[in-house]
Design an enzyme around this catalytic site. Structure first.
Site, mmCIF file in Angstrom:
data_model
loop_
_atom_site.group_PDB
_atom_site.id
_atom_site.type_symbol
_atom_site.label_atom_id
_atom_site.label_comp_id
_atom_site.label_asym_id
_atom_site.label_seq_id
_atom_site.Cartn_x
_atom_site.Cartn_y
_atom_site.Cartn_z
ATOM 1 N N ASP A 40 0.857 -1.192 0.000
ATOM 2 C CA ASP A 40 0.000 0.000 0.000
ATOM 3 C C ASP A 40 0.891 1.239 0.000
ATOM 4 O O ASP A 40 1.334 1.686 -1.058
ATOM 5 C CB ASP A 40 -0.942 -0.068 1.211
ATOM 6 N N GLY B 177 3.841 1.366 1.057
ATOM 7 C CA GLY B 177 5.208 0.921 0.806
ATOM 8 C C GLY B 177 6.097 0.986 2.037
ATOM 9 O O GLY B 177 7.230 0.514 2.024
ATOM 10 N N LYS C 107 -1.655 -2.503 -4.435
ATOM 11 C CA LYS C 107 -2.679 -1.457 -4.492
ATOM 12 C C LYS C 107 -2.146 -0.265 -5.268
ATOM 13 O O LYS C 107 -1.112 0.303 -4.904
ATOM 14 C CB LYS C 107 -3.032 -1.040 -3.055
ATOM 15 N N ASP D 34 -7.440 -7.583 7.306
ATOM 16 C CA ASP D 34 -8.406 -7.272 8.355
ATOM 17 C C ASP D 34 -8.890 -5.838 8.297
ATOM 18 O O ASP D 34 -8.255 -4.962 7.714
ATOM 19 C CB ASP D 34 -7.758 -7.475 9.731
HETATM 20 P P1 IMP Z 1 1.973 -0.213 3.778
HETATM 21 O O1 IMP Z 1 3.078 -0.126 4.790
HETATM 22 O O2 IMP Z 1 1.108 1.014 3.771
HETATM 23 O O3 IMP Z 1 2.413 -0.639 2.411
HETATM 24 O O4 IMP Z 1 0.939 -1.214 4.361
HETATM 25 C C1 IMP Z 1 0.967 -2.505 4.250
HETATM 26 C C2 IMP Z 1 0.168 -3.096 5.379
HETATM 27 O O5 IMP Z 1 -1.018 -2.340 5.660
HETATM 28 C C3 IMP Z 1 -0.276 -4.446 4.945
HETATM 29 O O6 IMP Z 1 0.615 -5.393 5.453
HETATM 30 C C4 IMP Z 1 -1.654 -4.568 5.533
HETATM 31 O O7 IMP Z 1 -1.573 -5.188 6.782
HETATM 32 C C5 IMP Z 1 -2.164 -3.164 5.736
HETATM 33 N N1 IMP Z 1 -3.119 -2.776 4.668
HETATM 34 C C6 IMP Z 1 -2.902 -1.973 3.610
HETATM 35 N N2 IMP Z 1 -3.990 -1.856 2.828
HETATM 36 C C7 IMP Z 1 -4.929 -2.623 3.405
HETATM 37 C C8 IMP Z 1 -6.295 -2.941 3.046
HETATM 38 O O8 IMP Z 1 -6.863 -2.512 2.027
HETATM 39 N N3 IMP Z 1 -6.934 -3.791 3.897
HETATM 40 C C9 IMP Z 1 -6.366 -4.307 5.020
HETATM 41 N N4 IMP Z 1 -5.097 -4.054 5.373
HETATM 42 C C10 IMP Z 1 -4.381 -3.217 4.571
#
Ligand code: IMP
Ligand code: MG
Length: 193
Positions: A113, A115, A141, A171
């Protein structure tokens, strides 16, 4: 309040894609092992590093499609505390292995998401001088405005639009991880209970 709206990815489609991804990762690791051996280098042990809790279900299916000798070293990171649906900054909650020198590491997460999670983890792991590092995510995403950290992943199951999804390990506030399909959510405008 957020409630389930509908199915984005059905269990059969997920199963097919995860199986293919597992076979591809295993084939790439095998090819890497052959290349190393041809150069007289011993291939390091394969270590899967799933990011808990979101990657739990994905990893369980992925590793059974791989059919290679591996060990599993889960880590716990969190970036979406409680009822938030946007990243709040990553915290390491435990378990990052410190003995990955010479290993062939595959980091596994549910979704890429902002990153930040995978960016941080790749840095923590790369700093240990592993033989190789790969990132595998089920969902990539799309972010129109770009990611907070520009992480590139070697393997992604599905590219999805920038919306919040649950199921198959993902979740909302700790719930819905056991849904077999990946579902989108609907905000009815009422405050969370
Ligand atoms: P990032 O650090 O923003 O890339 O987030 C990654 C983490 O956020 C993932 O391991 C998920 O646990 C959580 N996450 C990101 N998007 C979603 C979503 O749409 N639904 C549920 N969890 C999400
Ligand atoms: Mg996660």
């Amino acid at each position: 309040m957020l409630t389930i709206r509908g199915v984005l990815l059905e269990r059969q489609a997920i199963a097919q894609r995860v199986e293919a991804l597992g076979r591809q990762i295993a084939a790439d690791l095998q090819a890497e092992g052959d290349r190393l051996q041809a150069r007289g280098q011993a291939p390091g042990p394969i270590v899967m590093v799933p990011v808990l809790t979101g990657a739990l279900v994905f990893t369980a299916d992925l590793i059974r499609a791989m059919g290679v000798k591996m060990s599993i070293r889960p880590v716990t990171l969190s970036s979406y505390p409680g009822k938030s649906t946007t990243s709040q900054g990553v915290t390491v909650q435990g378990g990052v292995p410190t003995d990955l020198a010479g290993a062939r590491v595959v980091i596994v997460d549910d979704i890429l998401d902002s990153g930040r999670t995978l960016g941080l983890l790749r840095r923590l792991i790369s700093a240990q001088n592993p033989q190789s590092v790969r990132l595998a995510v089920l969902l990539d995403k799309q972010k129109a405005a770009g990611r907070d950290e520009d992480v590139s992943v070697e393997y992604a199951g599905f590219v999805i639009a920038d919306e919040f999804v649950v199921g198959y390990g993902l979740d909302f506030d700790g719930y819905y991880r056991n849904l077999p399909d990946i579902c989108t959510m609907h905000d009815d405008g009422k405050p969370e209970a």
